[in-house]
Scaffold this active site. Structure first.
Site, PDB file in Angstrom:
ATOM      1  N   ASP A   1       0.885  -1.165   0.000  1.00 34.11           N
ATOM      2  CA  ASP A   1       0.000   0.000   0.000  1.00 34.11           C
ATOM      3  C   ASP A   1       0.923   1.216   0.000  1.00 34.11           C
ATOM      4  O   ASP A   1       1.685   1.423   0.954  1.00 34.11           O
ATOM      5  CB  ASP A   1      -0.868  -0.045   1.263  1.00 34.11           C
ATOM      6  CG  ASP A   1      -1.734   1.196   1.419  1.00 34.11           C
ATOM      7  OD1 ASP A   1      -1.528   2.193   0.691  1.00 34.11           O
ATOM      8  OD2 ASP A   1      -2.618   1.153   2.296  1.00 34.11           O
ATOM      9  N   ILE A   2       0.853   2.010  -1.041  1.00 32.68           N
ATOM     10  CA  ILE A   2       1.836   3.095  -1.210  1.00 32.68           C
ATOM     11  C   ILE A   2       1.757   4.119  -0.075  1.00 32.68           C
ATOM     12  O   ILE A   2       2.746   4.793   0.214  1.00 32.68           O
ATOM     13  CB  ILE A   2       1.653   3.757  -2.595  1.00 32.68           C
ATOM     14  CG1 ILE A   2       2.937   4.488  -3.008  1.00 32.68           C
ATOM     15  CG2 ILE A   2       0.447   4.681  -2.626  1.00 32.68           C
ATOM     16  CD1 ILE A   2       2.974   4.868  -4.477  1.00 32.68           C
TER      17      ILE A   2
ATOM     18  N   ASN B   1      -6.388  12.461 -11.620  1.00 31.78           N
ATOM     19  CA  ASN B   1      -7.121  12.790 -12.842  1.00 31.78           C
ATOM     20  C   ASN B   1      -6.845  14.247 -13.209  1.00 31.78           C
ATOM     21  O   ASN B   1      -6.331  15.017 -12.402  1.00 31.78           O
ATOM     22  CB  ASN B   1      -8.617  12.515 -12.693  1.00 31.78           C
ATOM     23  CG  ASN B   1      -9.218  13.272 -11.529  1.00 31.78           C
ATOM     24  OD1 ASN B   1      -9.284  14.502 -11.543  1.00 31.78           O
ATOM     25  ND2 ASN B   1      -9.644  12.548 -10.497  1.00 31.78           N
TER      26      ASN B   1
ATOM     27  N   GLY C   1      -9.594   4.460  -6.015  1.00 31.53           N
ATOM     28  CA  GLY C   1      -8.294   3.823  -6.215  1.00 31.53           C
ATOM     29  C   GLY C   1      -7.209   4.392  -5.323  1.00 31.53           C
ATOM     30  O   GLY C   1      -7.455   4.782  -4.177  1.00 31.53           O
ATOM     31  N   VAL C   2      -6.007   4.457  -5.871  1.00 38.58           N
ATOM     32  CA  VAL C   2      -4.867   4.923  -5.085  1.00 38.58           C
ATOM     33  C   VAL C   2      -5.022   6.415  -4.762  1.00 38.58           C
ATOM     34  O   VAL C   2      -4.574   6.873  -3.702  1.00 38.58           O
ATOM     35  CB  VAL C   2      -3.542   4.601  -5.819  1.00 38.58           C
ATOM     36  CG1 VAL C   2      -3.347   5.446  -7.059  1.00 38.58           C
ATOM     37  CG2 VAL C   2      -2.365   4.722  -4.879  1.00 38.58           C
ATOM     38  N   ASP C   3      -5.667   7.169  -5.626  1.00 41.69           N
ATOM     39  CA  ASP C   3      -5.921   8.606  -5.382  1.00 41.69           C
ATOM     40  C   ASP C   3      -6.745   8.778  -4.100  1.00 41.69           C
ATOM     41  O   ASP C   3      -6.393   9.581  -3.209  1.00 41.69           O
ATOM     42  CB  ASP C   3      -6.678   9.166  -6.601  1.00 41.69           C
ATOM     43  CG  ASP C   3      -6.667  10.681  -6.684  1.00 41.69           C
ATOM     44  OD1 ASP C   3      -6.009  11.331  -5.866  1.00 41.69           O
ATOM     45  OD2 ASP C   3      -7.334  11.211  -7.599  1.00 41.69           O
TER      46      ASP C   3
ATOM     47  N   THR D   1      -3.651   1.553 -14.646  1.00 44.13           N
ATOM     48  CA  THR D   1      -4.049   0.149 -14.826  1.00 44.13           C
ATOM     49  C   THR D   1      -5.197  -0.275 -13.919  1.00 44.13           C
ATOM     50  O   THR D   1      -5.540  -1.452 -13.867  1.00 44.13           O
ATOM     51  CB  THR D   1      -2.857  -0.815 -14.627  1.00 44.13           C
ATOM     52  OG1 THR D   1      -2.396  -0.726 -13.275  1.00 44.13           O
ATOM     53  CG2 THR D   1      -1.729  -0.486 -15.587  1.00 44.13           C
ATOM     54  N   GLY D   2      -5.789   0.686 -13.193  1.00 43.82           N
ATOM     55  CA  GLY D   2      -6.958   0.381 -12.370  1.00 43.82           C
ATOM     56  C   GLY D   2      -8.212   0.891 -13.064  1.00 43.82           C
ATOM     57  O   GLY D   2      -8.636   0.361 -14.095  1.00 43.82           O
TER      58      GLY D   2
ATOM     59  N   TYR E   1      -8.660   3.360 -14.917  1.00 43.68           N
ATOM     60  CA  TYR E   1      -8.450   3.813 -16.300  1.00 43.68           C
ATOM     61  C   TYR E   1      -8.250   2.670 -17.292  1.00 43.68           C
ATOM     62  O   TYR E   1      -8.180   2.916 -18.502  1.00 43.68           O
ATOM     63  CB  TYR E   1      -7.296   4.815 -16.369  1.00 43.68           C
ATOM     64  CG  TYR E   1      -7.699   6.233 -15.990  1.00 43.68           C
ATOM     65  CD1 TYR E   1      -9.012   6.544 -15.633  1.00 43.68           C
ATOM     66  CD2 TYR E   1      -6.783   7.272 -16.013  1.00 43.68           C
ATOM     67  CE1 TYR E   1      -9.379   7.839 -15.290  1.00 43.68           C
ATOM     68  CE2 TYR E   1      -7.148   8.578 -15.677  1.00 43.68           C
ATOM     69  CZ  TYR E   1      -8.454   8.850 -15.316  1.00 43.68           C
ATOM     70  OH  TYR E   1      -8.810  10.146 -14.981  1.00 43.68           O
TER      71      TYR E   1
HETATM   72  N1  AR6 Z   1      -1.286   1.532  -3.034  1.00 43.29           N
HETATM   73  C1  AR6 Z   1      -0.754   1.118  -4.210  1.00 43.29           C
HETATM   74  N2  AR6 Z   1      -1.505   0.859  -5.309  1.00 43.29           N
HETATM   75  C2  AR6 Z   1      -2.838   1.008  -5.194  1.00 43.29           C
HETATM   76  C3  AR6 Z   1      -3.470   1.439  -4.005  1.00 43.29           C
HETATM   77  C4  AR6 Z   1      -2.632   1.703  -2.882  1.00 43.29           C
HETATM   78  N3  AR6 Z   1      -3.119   2.123  -1.712  1.00 43.29           N
HETATM   79  N4  AR6 Z   1      -4.815   1.493  -4.222  1.00 43.29           N
HETATM   80  C5  AR6 Z   1      -5.026   1.090  -5.494  1.00 43.29           C
HETATM   81  N5  AR6 Z   1      -3.834   0.794  -6.079  1.00 43.29           N
HETATM   82  P1  AR6 Z   1      -6.232   3.459  -9.933  1.00 43.29           P
HETATM   83  P2  AR6 Z   1      -5.875   4.783 -12.554  1.00 43.29           P
HETATM   84  C6  AR6 Z   1      -3.546   0.327  -7.444  1.00 43.29           C
HETATM   85  O1  AR6 Z   1      -7.604   3.045 -10.279  1.00 43.29           O
HETATM   86  O2  AR6 Z   1      -6.166   3.518 -13.260  1.00 43.29           O
HETATM   87  C7  AR6 Z   1      -9.040   7.701  -9.560  1.00 43.29           C
HETATM   88  O3  AR6 Z   1     -10.421   7.894  -9.376  1.00 43.29           O
HETATM   89  C8  AR6 Z   1      -4.660  -0.276  -8.257  1.00 43.29           C
HETATM   90  O4  AR6 Z   1      -4.880  -1.623  -7.869  1.00 43.29           O
HETATM   91  O5  AR6 Z   1      -5.966   3.980  -8.575  1.00 43.29           O
HETATM   92  O6  AR6 Z   1      -4.701   5.610 -12.997  1.00 43.29           O
HETATM   93  C9  AR6 Z   1      -8.345   8.969 -10.065  1.00 43.29           C
HETATM   94  O7  AR6 Z   1      -8.891  10.127  -9.479  1.00 43.29           O
HETATM   95  C10 AR6 Z   1      -4.067  -0.180  -9.658  1.00 43.29           C
HETATM   96  O8  AR6 Z   1      -3.160  -1.257  -9.886  1.00 43.29           O
HETATM   97  O9  AR6 Z   1      -5.657   4.607 -10.967  1.00 43.29           O
HETATM   98  C11 AR6 Z   1      -8.607   8.914 -11.537  1.00 43.29           C
HETATM   99  O10 AR6 Z   1      -9.889   9.414 -11.837  1.00 43.29           O
HETATM  100  C12 AR6 Z   1      -3.245   1.115  -9.602  1.00 43.29           C
HETATM  101  O11 AR6 Z   1      -3.141   1.444  -8.216  1.00 43.29           O
HETATM  102  C13 AR6 Z   1      -8.543   7.435 -11.848  1.00 43.29           C
HETATM  103  O12 AR6 Z   1      -8.857   6.763 -10.618  1.00 43.29           O
HETATM  104  C14 AR6 Z   1      -3.886   2.277 -10.328  1.00 43.29           C
HETATM  105  O13 AR6 Z   1      -5.304   2.203 -10.220  1.00 43.29           O
HETATM  106  C15 AR6 Z   1      -7.162   7.011 -12.258  1.00 43.29           C
HETATM  107  O14 AR6 Z   1      -7.194   5.664 -12.653  1.00 43.29           O
END
Ligand code: AR6
Length: 170
Positions: free
Chosen positions: A12-13, A26, A34-36, A121-122, A124
């Site tokens: 978990d970052i 975004n 997600g991570v945001d 990769t989540g 998006y």
């Molecule tokens: N630590 C590390 N990686 C994580 C964590 C964490 N705590 N939580 C999720 N991930 P995503 P995107 C992984 O969806 O695809 C948001 O709404 C997750 O499993 O977070 O770039 C933004 O505001 C995946 O492998 O980001 C944007 O609108 C990776 O992080 C949109 O999502 C990225 O998934 C961006 O989508």
């Protein structure tokens, strides 16, 4: 790799103690899931306040920097990767630009240790087997860049499956 080390971790970052973590944000810098969402939850309201005061948005492929709020980091670098459509709309280059922008900002702020998630990769939908070579390639280039402050880049992967793809790619 170059001037430093590239690490792959399942993590978990928001728990990592590094100079800067990269957020997968975004273009409106509006927060999200997600991570945001995890980063803003853990950091507290300072991040959103600073984003609103300093920036009006962040085009896809670029990045902006804030303090770390309650996180054990100096900076959060908010990078915007592309939403996957079909691969024919510049998605690979935009993903590379997002990582390059993030690593460049980290070096400009004299960071030695940086952690990044797998951007795009989540939510998006960017296929991770296509994203991993781009992520790793830009990280290696950042570590090899002459004059960079970076000495350690960690990819914080959120599942065993994602870690396995990055490890195989490396
Ligand atoms: N630590 C590390 N990686 C994580 C964590 C964490 N705590 N939580 C999720 N991930 P995503 P995107 C992984 O969806 O695809 C948001 O709404 C997750 O499993 O977070 O770039 C933004 O505001 C995946 O492998 O980001 C944007 O609108 C990776 O992080 C949109 O999502 C990225 O998934 C961006 O989508």
């Amino acid at each position: 790799m170059g001037n430093g080390n590239l690490l792959l971790r399942r993590a978990d970052i928001t728990t990592l103690r590094v100079d800067a973590i990269v957020n997968a944000a975004n273009a409106h810098l509006a927060g999200g899931g997600g991570v945001d969402g995890a980063i803003h939850d853990a950091a507290g309201p300072d991040l959103m306040r600073e984003l609103g005061e300093r920036y009006s948005g962040c085009p896809t492929g670029s990045a902006v920097l804030t303090g770390g709020g309650r996180l054990p980091v100096r900076y959060v670098i908010h990078a915007v990767g592309p939403r996957w459509r079909d691969g024919d709309h510049g998605e690979p280059e935009l993903l590379a630009q997002a990582y390059r922008s993030a690593f460049t900002l980290a070096s400009e702020h004299s960071c030695t240790t940086v952690a990044a998630p797998s951007i795009s990769t989540g939510i998006y939908g960017f296929p991770i087997d296509l994203a991993a070579p781009i992520a790793i390639g830009t990280a290696v280039a950042a570590l090899e860049a002459p004059g960079t402050s970076l000495r350690e880049i960690t990819f914080a992967l959120f599942s065993d499956a994602d870690l396995e793809v990055f490890a195989r790619t490396l």
